[in-house]
Design a protein around this motif. Structure first.
Motif, PDB file in Angstrom:
ATOM      1  N   TYR A 173       0.864  -1.192   0.000  1.00 33.67           N
ATOM      2  CA  TYR A 173       0.000   0.000   0.000  1.00 33.67           C
ATOM      3  C   TYR A 173       0.895   1.235   0.000  1.00 33.67           C
ATOM      4  O   TYR A 173       1.795   1.380   0.817  1.00 33.67           O
ATOM      5  CB  TYR A 173      -0.918   0.018   1.231  1.00 33.67           C
ATOM      6  CG  TYR A 173      -1.884  -1.166   1.279  1.00 33.67           C
ATOM      7  CD1 TYR A 173      -3.046  -1.154   0.500  1.00 33.67           C
ATOM      8  CD2 TYR A 173      -1.615  -2.263   2.089  1.00 33.67           C
ATOM      9  CE1 TYR A 173      -3.889  -2.243   0.541  1.00 33.67           C
ATOM     10  CE2 TYR A 173      -2.480  -3.348   2.118  1.00 33.67           C
ATOM     11  CZ  TYR A 173      -3.627  -3.321   1.346  1.00 33.67           C
ATOM     12  OH  TYR A 173      -4.472  -4.374   1.384  1.00 33.67           O
ATOM     13  N   THR A 174       0.638   2.223  -0.851  1.00 27.59           N
ATOM     14  CA  THR A 174       1.409   3.476  -0.945  1.00 27.59           C
ATOM     15  C   THR A 174       0.594   4.588  -0.342  1.00 27.59           C
ATOM     16  O   THR A 174      -0.547   4.820  -0.766  1.00 27.59           O
ATOM     17  CB  THR A 174       1.731   3.805  -2.421  1.00 27.59           C
ATOM     18  OG1 THR A 174       2.382   2.680  -3.006  1.00 27.59           O
ATOM     19  CG2 THR A 174       2.623   5.011  -2.528  1.00 27.59           C
ATOM     20  N   THR A 175       1.191   5.288   0.679  1.00 23.94           N
ATOM     21  CA  THR A 175       0.484   6.385   1.359  1.00 23.94           C
ATOM     22  C   THR A 175       0.874   7.686   0.690  1.00 23.94           C
ATOM     23  O   THR A 175       2.047   8.084   0.700  1.00 23.94           O
ATOM     24  CB  THR A 175       0.850   6.441   2.849  1.00 23.94           C
ATOM     25  OG1 THR A 175       0.581   5.153   3.417  1.00 23.94           O
ATOM     26  CG2 THR A 175       0.043   7.491   3.566  1.00 23.94           C
ATOM     27  N   THR A 176      -0.100   8.375   0.103  1.00 19.47           N
ATOM     28  CA  THR A 176       0.155   9.654  -0.600  1.00 19.47           C
ATOM     29  C   THR A 176      -0.704  10.712   0.052  1.00 19.47           C
ATOM     30  O   THR A 176      -1.925  10.556   0.135  1.00 19.47           O
ATOM     31  CB  THR A 176      -0.192   9.515  -2.088  1.00 19.47           C
ATOM     32  OG1 THR A 176       0.547   8.428  -2.644  1.00 19.47           O
ATOM     33  CG2 THR A 176       0.151  10.773  -2.840  1.00 19.47           C
ATOM     34  N   THR A 177      -0.037  11.800   0.509  1.00 19.82           N
ATOM     35  CA  THR A 177      -0.767  12.903   1.139  1.00 19.82           C
ATOM     36  C   THR A 177      -1.190  13.858   0.048  1.00 19.82           C
ATOM     37  O   THR A 177      -0.347  14.378  -0.695  1.00 19.82           O
ATOM     38  CB  THR A 177       0.107  13.644   2.151  1.00 19.82           C
ATOM     39  OG1 THR A 177       0.571  12.673   3.115  1.00 19.82           O
ATOM     40  CG2 THR A 177      -0.651  14.740   2.854  1.00 19.82           C
ATOM     41  N   PRO A 178      -2.466  14.068  -0.107  1.00 16.19           N
ATOM     42  CA  PRO A 178      -2.911  14.983  -1.159  1.00 16.19           C
ATOM     43  C   PRO A 178      -2.459  16.414  -0.857  1.00 16.19           C
ATOM     44  O   PRO A 178      -2.434  16.854   0.290  1.00 16.19           O
ATOM     45  CB  PRO A 178      -4.426  14.798  -1.136  1.00 16.19           C
ATOM     46  CG  PRO A 178      -4.748  14.354   0.252  1.00 16.19           C
ATOM     47  CD  PRO A 178      -3.585  13.537   0.698  1.00 16.19           C
TER      48      PRO A 178
END
Length: 201
Positions: A173-178
């Motif tokens: 899972y890749t966590t990307t902060t918008p």
């Protein structure tokens, strides 16, 4: 005027003397039919004339003889006969079942029939012997018990199946902060125009 009176008187007189015509109902007579008469036909039986003339022959002299011997059917006999117009003579021989031979000599003439019977041999009657029946000896059948061979069963060799646990790969899972961009608000001062002055009347 008198003429008319006379005519009227004559008319009244004529009316009194006239009578209505009387008609009688017609009478019909039923027709009479005579039953027809039938006569039964008469048949005459045909007449057959039989003409038969008996033919007679004058007596003729004759002579004959025969001999039969058949061992298979046990027939053994002989017969001889002759005639001369008036007298018939003859003889016959028969083999009887008891072993004797019967010989008959006969003569037939105007006085009748005469026969001379003789026997040759001696009657033989076989002595009766009661037949003794012996029961047939039948050997008791010997039955041999069948030998059954026990079948040899080989247990089948089953290979246990090898089950391999499935390998599951954990998902990455890749966590990307918008990145949110702050909206830019523009402040504009409205310009109001002074109203036009209208002249007063």
């Amino acid at each position: 005027m008198k003429f008319f009176i006379l005519v009227a008187l004559f008319a009244v007189a004529a009316a009194d003397s006239y009578m209505a015509a009387e008609y009688e109902a017609p009478k019909y007579e039923a027709p009479k039919y005579e039953a027809p008469k039938y006569e039964a036909p008469k048949y005459e039986a045909p007449k057959y004339e039989t003409k038969y003339e008996e033919v007679t022959y004058a007596p003729q002299p004759y002579s004959f003889g025969y001999d039969v011997q058949d061992k298979e059917s046990y027939n053994d006999f002989e017969h001889n006969e002759k005639s001369d117009y008036n007298v018939v003579t003859g003889s016959y021989r028969v083999a009887l079942p008891d072993g004797r031979t019967q010989i008959v000599t006969y003569k037939a003439d105007a006085y009748g029939y005469t026969a001379d019977v003789k026997y040759e041999g001696e009657a033989k009657y076989p002595e009766y012997v009661e037949t003794q029946y012996k029961a047939a000896a039948y050997p008791a059948p010997a039955y041999k018990a069948p030998e059954y061979k026990a079948p040899a069963y080989t247990a089948p060799a089953y290979t246990a199946p090898a089950y391999k646990a499935p390998e599951y790969k954990a998902p990455a899972y890749t966590t990307t902060t918008p990145a949110y961009k702050a909206p830019a608000y523009t402040t504009t001062t409205p310009a109001y125009k002074a109203p036009v002055a209208y002249p007063k009347y």
